[in-house]
Design a protein around this motif. Structure first.
Motif, PDB file in Angstrom:
ATOM      1  N   UNK A  36      -6.427  67.948  22.208  1.00 46.13           N
ATOM      2  CA  UNK A  36      -7.297  68.529  21.177  1.00 46.13           C
ATOM      3  C   UNK A  36      -6.471  69.388  20.228  1.00 46.13           C
ATOM      4  N   UNK A  37      -6.923  69.466  19.001  1.00 41.36           N
ATOM      5  CA  UNK A  37      -6.301  70.369  18.020  1.00 41.36           C
ATOM      6  C   UNK A  37      -6.391  71.813  18.508  1.00 41.36           C
ATOM      7  N   UNK A  38      -7.386  72.099  19.388  1.00 38.57           N
ATOM      8  CA  UNK A  38      -7.572  73.462  19.876  1.00 38.57           C
ATOM      9  C   UNK A  38      -6.359  73.976  20.638  1.00 38.57           C
ATOM     10  N   UNK A  89       4.486  67.582  17.476  1.00 31.09           N
ATOM     11  CA  UNK A  89       3.374  68.047  18.315  1.00 31.09           C
ATOM     12  C   UNK A  89       2.075  67.623  17.655  1.00 31.09           C
ATOM     13  N   UNK A  90       1.172  67.054  18.444  1.00 34.69           N
ATOM     14  CA  UNK A  90      -0.102  66.683  17.853  1.00 34.69           C
ATOM     15  C   UNK A  90      -1.001  65.949  18.827  1.00 34.69           C
ATOM     16  N   UNK A  91      -2.174  65.579  18.328  1.00 32.06           N
ATOM     17  CA  UNK A  91      -3.143  64.838  19.130  1.00 32.06           C
ATOM     18  C   UNK A  91      -2.790  63.348  19.105  1.00 32.06           C
ATOM     19  N   UNK A  92      -3.763  62.483  19.410  1.00 30.36           N
ATOM     20  CA  UNK A  92      -3.498  61.045  19.620  1.00 30.36           C
ATOM     21  C   UNK A  92      -2.562  60.418  18.607  1.00 30.36           C
ATOM     22  N   UNK A 148      -7.239  64.300  30.164  1.00 30.27           N
ATOM     23  CA  UNK A 148      -8.317  64.543  29.209  1.00 30.27           C
ATOM     24  C   UNK A 148      -8.784  63.257  28.541  1.00 30.27           C
ATOM     25  N   UNK A 149     -10.102  63.048  28.523  1.00 30.59           N
ATOM     26  CA  UNK A 149     -10.659  61.816  27.942  1.00 30.59           C
ATOM     27  C   UNK A 149     -10.521  61.770  26.427  1.00 30.59           C
ATOM     28  N   UNK A 150     -10.145  62.903  25.794  1.00 25.96           N
ATOM     29  CA  UNK A 150      -9.932  62.895  24.339  1.00 25.96           C
ATOM     30  C   UNK A 150      -8.773  61.992  23.939  1.00 25.96           C
ATOM     31  N   UNK A 151      -7.925  61.624  24.879  1.00 23.64           N
ATOM     32  CA  UNK A 151      -6.829  60.701  24.569  1.00 23.64           C
ATOM     33  C   UNK A 151      -7.329  59.287  24.306  1.00 23.64           C
TER      34      UNK A 151
END
Length: 836
Positions: A335-337, A382-385, A405-408
């Motif tokens: 997550x961006x969080x 560095x970053x999300x998917x 994490x399922x956000x992937x």
């Protein structure tokens, strides 16, 4: 000259390459991995050359137009990576290739709509028509200079199909349309000033050149101390004009050069520095994984470390070894969080060689980041998917933090799984891949247990501090309190006065206790909004979305009901839509309601809410995290955004308002997700010398999963869950995939999903697949489309690589494309996560 053809990937939802002819005068420029402008249908679009060939079976192949770049932007390994993903996930190759390319650098032509000069009179004639005419009209805001594409208009309307309405408005001459090219974002250049005289000569130069202007004198004195001064900075500081600078240039006193500047956001988040020494478990972890870095070899390492065990510091040490060797690192977060805190810690160690990739980056910064990664100037990404698609020049390591994490999992096309895709990219580049989590996915831990991955354990917190004490509170039974024996009567009075329904007395007492000690508190409620839904007491009607089979969530701050799936919004009415009764009650509590109740109980406490509704920008999010770290915020209320990887030493209490959210979903992963979220959020508590405590509220305290959570017992939970899945043959013992038909006709959707069931049953000669009976999912209707699911299990014994599965599903897709006629959508999701 011999003919030359190129196979090109286009960023469209069709899983094929398109063949074009290269004109003679451009043949020497044709190169794999290079961007190219081509005609496609009636438009001009940007593609990427996937292959160069001497001949083709295509008759009358169209010519390419031009090359926007002088050299290739994508390497061979990147293209092979996209090819593998396309074949395995049955996803459009072009969408994957363009996943790493900033959208706004590509040149496209499209039709743009704008208001006609005489639009007001024309519109008045149709004003009593469909409501969508009014909505489309309002998008332009009475400004004839506004030009929008059909897609832009639909996005502003909430993804509503606008084609027929636009055509009607064109016919009535309310709108006009014209074909225009998009304006791609450009590089930023700045002017640099250097003096052409010695530092000690400044005053002599001013005297000999008879410089009278005070601002010119200040300017020359300002640049005498060194080199490479930015002109814009000097103009702001000295107040000199551009003409005065040019005058100094003409006199030969200064040089003016132009260089490209990298746009990079400066983060607001910061924290106190720490002198960190690795414990024995961390040292062993770094040493063992380093053996895969020198010499570089593909291996998958799983770091299983309890919350607070120092996984980030292990990542930093490993990244240093790779960077010292002149190579690059990708660090994925779900997550961006998680990025503000992680970026700060990496920048503290690596300085300005870090590129950040996420959805909220400005277009200019996205372009500069892409180019600096491709040039090898940024050593860490560095970053999300989407950071997985960074155009690395010399990759050396991929790290996937919070790998569970399922956000992937990408929930829109192309539906790749970034965690698994990272392993494929590691294999193609022959580099190690590190997965890390305090609550590994069942699949990953099984792979480690069976020897497919190398397991590294960090069983203790890095600072030797004890794990927090976890208590489970039964909301069905209120514990009695003896007023005479209590010194908390003021709190009891508040509870009775406020009539709090969803906060237990135990949690309220603990919050008060921590506030008295000036310690920080996190409250998790994994549901947005004020109330979950509104219900009529007379007829029982619950307000639902008109486009989806989903109840609308009440948001008090907006005074509206909202669908969190299609974005539909309607104003709250005081009357029932069915029986017109005024007896409407609010049920269920969202983050807004929790925030309000906490603020009502503790009027002097600084309370903030952190969820996707309250966070409107990356800067606002960073500021909130910084304020919480600095204790300007005492109580942070939020959704699962606050449960992931954040490290705040002063947090000593975590409260989970309703642990049952998600636990009762019809999904075999429901208990796994609950275990992960609750364990992760519990791990935010007690990360300093102060004792941490966690209170979990539930209506189902007898569920087995709570025993494992209370004991911080991942391995116990893993063993228990593994046997349940073995009994019913769910992952990790099989691959689970989904085919979904969406149609505005329920009968059509049902008949076609059954037709696919019959096709696969007959086509699967080796009986690799187990097909479950087609059903409607829990959310049977989304965005006006009825949905039917065909769930598919595939044996890992018969098909270890998944190639047969992908081949069979691809055949089913081709069958549907050829034989199904009508308004429908076919969605394919290999290794599916979301079954709702």
């Amino acid at each position: 000259m011999a003919e030359c053809f190129v196979n090109i990937a286009l960023n469209i939802g069709i899983n094929k390459l398109f063949t074009y002819r290269v004109p003679d005068y451009l043949i020497n420029e044709a190169e794999r991995g290079k961007r190219v402008l081509v005609p496609f249908r009636k438009n001009i679009v940007t593609g990427v050359i996937f292959d160069v060939a001497k001949d083709t079976d295509i008759i009358n192949a169209r010519d390419i137009k031009s090359f926007p770049d002088s050299s290739r932007i994508l390497q061979d390994e990147y293209l092979e990576f996209c090819k593998w993903l396309s074949e395995y996930y049955v996803s459009p190759i072009g969408e994957l290739v363009f996943s790493g390319i900033p959208k706004k650098i590509n040149i496209e032509s499209d039709y743009y709509f704008s208001l006609n000069e005489d639009y007001k009179n024309k519109f008045d004639a149709i004003k009593k028509g469909d409501e969508y005419f009014e909505r489309i009209y309002s998008v332009f805001g009475d400004d004839i200079s506004v030009k929008l594409t059909k897609k832009q208009i639909e996005n502003k309307l909430g993804k509503i199909e606008a084609g027929k309405y636009l055509n009607a408005l064109l016919e009535k001459q309310v709108l006009v349309k014209e074909r225009l090219y998009s304006k791609p974002v450009k590089e930023k250049f700045i002017k640099i000033i250097n003096r052409k005289f010695g530092q000690e000569e400044t005053e002599d130069v001013i005297l000999k050149q008879k410089i009278k202007s005070e601002k010119q004198k200040i300017f020359l004195r300002e640049i005498c101390g060194g080199k490479d001064y930015e002109l814009g900075f000097l103009i702001n500081k000295t107040g000199i004009s551009s003409s005065s600078v040019n005058s100094l240039f003409k006199k030969g006193l200064i040089d003016i050069t132009e260089i490209r500047a990298a746009r990079q956001s400066s983060g607001q988040y910061s924290e106190a520095g720490k002198d960190i020494k690795l414990n024995d478990a961390q040292k062993k972890c770094v040493e063992t994984i380093s053996e895969s870095i020198y010499p570089s070899q593909f291996k998958v390492h799983l770091i299983f470390g309890v919350t607070g065990s120092g996984k980030t510091e292990v990542y930093i040490r490993l990244a240093k070894k790779v960077v010292e060797d002149g190579r690059q690192v990708i660090i994925l977060v779900p997550e961006i969080s998680l990025t503000p805190q992680l970026i700060f810690r990496f920048r503290s160690n690596f300085g300005n060689i870090i590129g950040v990739i996420h959805s909220r980056l400005p277009d200019g910064e996205r372009l500069d980041t892409f180019d600096r990664i491709a040039e090898g100037k940024y050593k860490l990404v560095i970053g999300a998917r989407s950071a997985l698609f960074a155009p690395l020049k010399n990759p050396g390591l991929i790290i996937v933090d919070e790998e569970h994490d399922s956000s992937y999992k990408q929930e829109s096309s192309p539906r790749y799984y970034a965690r698994d895709a990272a392993i494929i990219r590691g294999r193609i580049n022959n580099i190690p891949v590190v997965l890390g989590s305090a609550t590994p996915s069942i699949e990953s831990f099984y792979n480690a247990e069976t020897g497919k991955y190398i397991l590294h354990e960090l069983p203790e917190r890095a600072t030797q501090i004890n794990m927090p004490e976890i208590s489970v509170i039964d909301l069905k039974h209120k514990s009695p309190f003896d007023r005479d024996a209590s010194d908390k009567n003021y709190i009891l009075d508040l509870i009775e006065k406020a009539k709090v329904r969803f906060l237990s007395r135990e949690l309220i007492f603990k919050i008060d206790e921590r506030l008295q000690k000036k310690e920080s508190i996190i409250l998790l409620q994994n549901r947005r909004g004020f109330h979950s839904y509104l219900e009529c007491l007379d007829c029982g009607y619950v307000e639902t979305c008109k486009n989806c089979s989903i109840t609308l969530t009440y948001h008090k701050s907006f005074g509206s009901l909202k669908c969190h799936y299609c974005g539909f919004v309607k104003a709250r009415s005081e009357q029932c839509s069915i029986c017109r009764s005024y007896r409407i009650i609010e049920k269920g509590a969202g983050t807004e309601k929790v925030e309000e109740e906490i603020q009502e109980l503790f009027k002097n406490a600084a309370v903030e809410r952190l969820d996707s509704d309250s966070i409107t920008s990356g800067k606002k999010f960073e500021k909130m995290l910084k304020d919480f770290y600095d204790k300007k915020i005492e109580i942070l209320v939020g959704t699962q955004l606050i449960s992931k990887g954040l490290d705040f030493p002063e947090v000593t209490l975590v409260g989970v308002i309703n642990a049952d959210i998600g636990l009762l979903n019809p999904d075999f992963r429901a208990t796994e997700k609950t275990f992960q979220i609750l364990t992760q959020v519990a791990g935010r508590s007690g990360r300093s010398e102060k004792k941490g405590e966690v209170l979990i509220q539930t209506n189902h305290p007898d569920y087995k999963v709570f025993e494992f959570i209370k004991e911080h017992n991942f391995k116990g939970y893993y063993g228990y869950e593994l046997e349940l899945r073995r009994a019913v043959m769910y992952p990790p013992f099989c691959r689970l995939s989904l085919m979904e038909i969406r149609s505005k006709s329920r009968i059509f959707a049902e008949s076609k999903i059954k037709e696919l069931f019959n096709f696969l049953s007959a086509y699967d000669k080796g009986k690799v697949l187990t097909l479950l009976t087609p059903i409607q999912p829990l959310f049977s209707k989304l965005n006006e489309y009825h949905r039917y699911h065909l769930l598919i299990k595939s044996s890992k014994e018969k098909d270890p690589s998944g190639k047969i599965l992908s081949w069979l599903i691809s055949a089913a897709k081709n069958y549907a494309d050829k034989n199904f006629k009508g308004d429908y959508r076919l969605i394919i999701d290999i290794d599916v996560i979301n079954l709702l």
